[in-house]
Write a protein that holds these residues in place. Structure first.
Motif, mmCIF file in Angstrom:
data_model
loop_
_atom_site.group_PDB
_atom_site.id
_atom_site.type_symbol
_atom_site.label_atom_id
_atom_site.label_comp_id
_atom_site.label_asym_id
_atom_site.label_seq_id
_atom_site.Cartn_x
_atom_site.Cartn_y
_atom_site.Cartn_z
ATOM 1 N N ALA A 129 38.000 25.221 33.413
ATOM 2 C CA ALA A 129 36.667 24.847 33.907
ATOM 3 C C ALA A 129 36.502 23.339 33.942
ATOM 4 O O ALA A 129 35.954 22.780 34.911
ATOM 5 C CB ALA A 129 35.590 25.483 33.034
ATOM 6 N N ARG A 130 36.995 22.650 32.915
ATOM 7 C CA ARG A 130 36.884 21.186 32.879
ATOM 8 C C ARG A 130 37.651 20.566 34.039
ATOM 9 O O ARG A 130 37.155 19.651 34.722
ATOM 10 C CB ARG A 130 37.425 20.658 31.543
ATOM 11 N N ILE A 131 38.879 21.053 34.287
ATOM 12 C CA ILE A 131 39.697 20.534 35.388
ATOM 13 C C ILE A 131 38.996 20.757 36.731
ATOM 14 O O ILE A 131 38.943 19.863 37.587
ATOM 15 C CB ILE A 131 41.079 21.214 35.377
ATOM 16 N N VAL A 132 38.451 21.951 36.904
ATOM 17 C CA VAL A 132 37.772 22.287 38.159
ATOM 18 C C VAL A 132 36.544 21.406 38.367
ATOM 19 O O VAL A 132 36.337 20.834 39.444
ATOM 20 C CB VAL A 132 37.382 23.779 38.169
ATOM 21 N N LEU A 133 35.729 21.275 37.337
ATOM 22 C CA LEU A 133 34.473 20.534 37.480
ATOM 23 C C LEU A 133 34.697 19.044 37.670
ATOM 24 O O LEU A 133 33.869 18.363 38.289
ATOM 25 C CB LEU A 133 33.579 20.790 36.272
ATOM 26 N N GLU A 134 35.818 18.533 37.157
ATOM 27 C CA GLU A 134 36.157 17.130 37.374
ATOM 28 C C GLU A 134 36.255 16.805 38.861
ATOM 29 O O GLU A 134 35.995 15.685 39.287
ATOM 30 C CB GLU A 134 37.502 16.801 36.703
ATOM 31 N N ALA A 135 36.645 17.802 39.660
ATOM 32 C CA ALA A 135 36.808 17.601 41.105
ATOM 33 C C ALA A 135 35.483 17.712 41.856
ATOM 34 O O ALA A 135 35.458 17.559 43.080
ATOM 35 C CB ALA A 135 37.801 18.623 41.660
ATOM 36 N N GLN A 136 34.396 17.988 41.154
ATOM 37 C CA GLN A 136 33.047 18.063 41.733
ATOM 38 C C GLN A 136 32.987 19.003 42.944
ATOM 39 O O GLN A 136 32.566 18.602 44.032
ATOM 40 C CB GLN A 136 32.568 16.661 42.117
ATOM 41 N N PRO A 137 33.379 20.249 42.762
ATOM 42 C CA PRO A 137 33.420 21.164 43.905
ATOM 43 C C PRO A 137 32.032 21.639 44.332
ATOM 44 O O PRO A 137 31.122 21.758 43.515
ATOM 45 C CB PRO A 137 34.236 22.349 43.375
ATOM 46 N N ASP A 138 31.920 21.924 45.625
ATOM 47 C CA ASP A 138 30.752 22.630 46.144
ATOM 48 C C ASP A 138 30.985 24.138 46.094
ATOM 49 O O ASP A 138 30.032 24.912 46.155
ATOM 50 C CB ASP A 138 30.463 22.197 47.580
ATOM 51 N N ILE A 139 32.253 24.540 46.024
ATOM 52 C CA ILE A 139 32.624 25.947 45.920
ATOM 53 C C ILE A 139 33.984 26.044 45.256
ATOM 54 O O ILE A 139 34.841 25.152 45.421
ATOM 55 C CB ILE A 139 32.647 26.634 47.304
ATOM 56 N N VAL A 140 34.192 27.115 44.489
ATOM 57 C CA VAL A 140 35.487 27.416 43.881
ATOM 58 C C VAL A 140 35.966 28.729 44.481
ATOM 59 O O VAL A 140 35.241 29.728 44.458
ATOM 60 C CB VAL A 140 35.377 27.532 42.348
ATOM 61 N N VAL A 141 37.185 28.715 45.025
ATOM 62 C CA VAL A 141 37.735 29.887 45.699
ATOM 63 C C VAL A 141 38.942 30.391 44.916
ATOM 64 O O VAL A 141 39.923 29.661 44.737
ATOM 65 C CB VAL A 141 38.158 29.559 47.145
ATOM 66 N N LEU A 142 38.865 31.633 44.436
ATOM 67 C CA LEU A 142 40.004 32.265 43.777
ATOM 68 C C LEU A 142 40.807 32.983 44.860
ATOM 69 O O LEU A 142 40.378 33.995 45.399
ATOM 70 C CB LEU A 142 39.539 33.255 42.706
ATOM 71 N N ALA A 143 41.967 32.418 45.162
ATOM 72 C CA ALA A 143 42.778 32.907 46.281
ATOM 73 C C ALA A 143 44.104 33.428 45.737
ATOM 74 O O ALA A 143 45.141 32.764 45.831
ATOM 75 C CB ALA A 143 43.019 31.789 47.307
ATOM 76 N N GLY A 144 44.053 34.627 45.136
ATOM 77 C CA GLY A 144 45.246 35.153 44.491
ATOM 78 C C GLY A 144 45.424 34.603 43.089
ATOM 79 O O GLY A 144 46.536 34.410 42.623
ATOM 80 N N TRP A 145 44.317 34.343 42.418
ATOM 81 C CA TRP A 145 44.339 33.855 41.024
ATOM 82 C C TRP A 145 44.419 35.062 40.106
ATOM 83 O O TRP A 145 43.488 35.848 39.999
ATOM 84 C CB TRP A 145 43.072 33.038 40.769
ATOM 85 N N MET A 146 45.555 35.231 39.438
ATOM 86 C CA MET A 146 45.808 36.444 38.656
ATOM 87 C C MET A 146 45.477 36.222 37.181
ATOM 88 O O MET A 146 46.348 36.229 36.309
ATOM 89 C CB MET A 146 47.266 36.878 38.827
ATOM 90 N N HIS A 147 44.213 36.003 36.915
ATOM 91 C CA HIS A 147 43.766 35.795 35.544
ATOM 92 C C HIS A 147 42.284 36.111 35.509
ATOM 93 O O HIS A 147 41.516 35.577 36.315
ATOM 94 C CB HIS A 147 44.022 34.337 35.132
#
Length: 211
Positions: free
Chosen positions: A90-108
């Motif tokens: 979550a920290r890594i993702v939010l650092e990128a300041q996304p407008d959307i997060v897309v799980l595209a074959g995320w197996m977790h």
């Protein structure tokens, strides 16, 4: 100010685990009529060998990537858990300041903490089954076998909003996929994947337009 806000490129973070064909579908249409005014700012993988990382690096404008595999992360320090792993993702993702997060074959499967950390940032997931059917892993094989046995009469794929219950979030795009009695699994899989490439783009655009 409204024009400036409209002109701001919308930021997409994509999470992957494998070959990245769904990621490639997004790469190919970013900043086009299919996905206007949007670009992928980060690709995160939980597998170092995921070919999707290479796809990101080979894009016309190379996309930054991060990899954080669960088991090496857990073994690197005492006290680490799935929950702390999810918090780090979550920290890594939010650092990128996304407008959307897309799980595209995320197996977790994320813990509740990940979604809590995302706050108002929408998270969507591509799932190769229709709503309410074949939640979780191996959905392609399970739905194919169920059709061949006559247990279901239709199959398909969807992109849904991610909630705490696995694959139970509100569908954004749902698409039925043709399937035939007696055909090889590989034939069905090929049609399914082509549908996935379409709906992941469509759903990303729909959700971004609503942000």
């Amino acid at each position: 100010m409204a024009d400036a806000a409209a002109a701001r490129r919308r930021r997409i973070v994509v999470l992957i685990s494998g070959s990245g064909t769904n990621l490639q579908a997004l790469i190919d249409v970013q900043n086009t009529a299919a996905l206007p005014n949007a670009h992928i700012v980060l690709v995160v993988s939980n597998r170092k060998a995921a070919y999707g990382l290479t796809r990101a690096q080979n894009a016309d404008l190379p996309i930054p990537t991060r990899c954080l595999a669960l088991q090496p992360y857990l073994k690197a320090a005492p006290g680490r858990t799935r929950t702390t792993y999810d918090a780090e993702i979550a920290r890594i993702v939010l650092e990128a300041q996304p407008d959307i997060v897309v799980l595209a074959g995320w197996m977790h499967v994320f813990s509740e903490g990940f979604l809590d950390a995302m706050g108002s940032t929408p998270v969507i997931n591509l799932h190769p089954a229709l709503p309410g059917a074949f939640d979780g892993t191996h959905a392609i094989e399970r739905s194919y076998e169920a059709f061949q046995k006559g247990e279901v009469d239709k199959v398909g794929a969807m992109v849904h909003r991610v909630v705490k219950e696995v694959d139970r979030g509100e569908p954004v795009v749902v698409r039925q996929v043709e399937i035939e009695n007696g055909e090889p699994l590989e034939a069905y899989e090929e049609r399914l994947h082509r549908t996935e490439w379409e709906i992941i783009v469509e759903a990303t655009r729909i959700v971004l337009d609503g942000v």
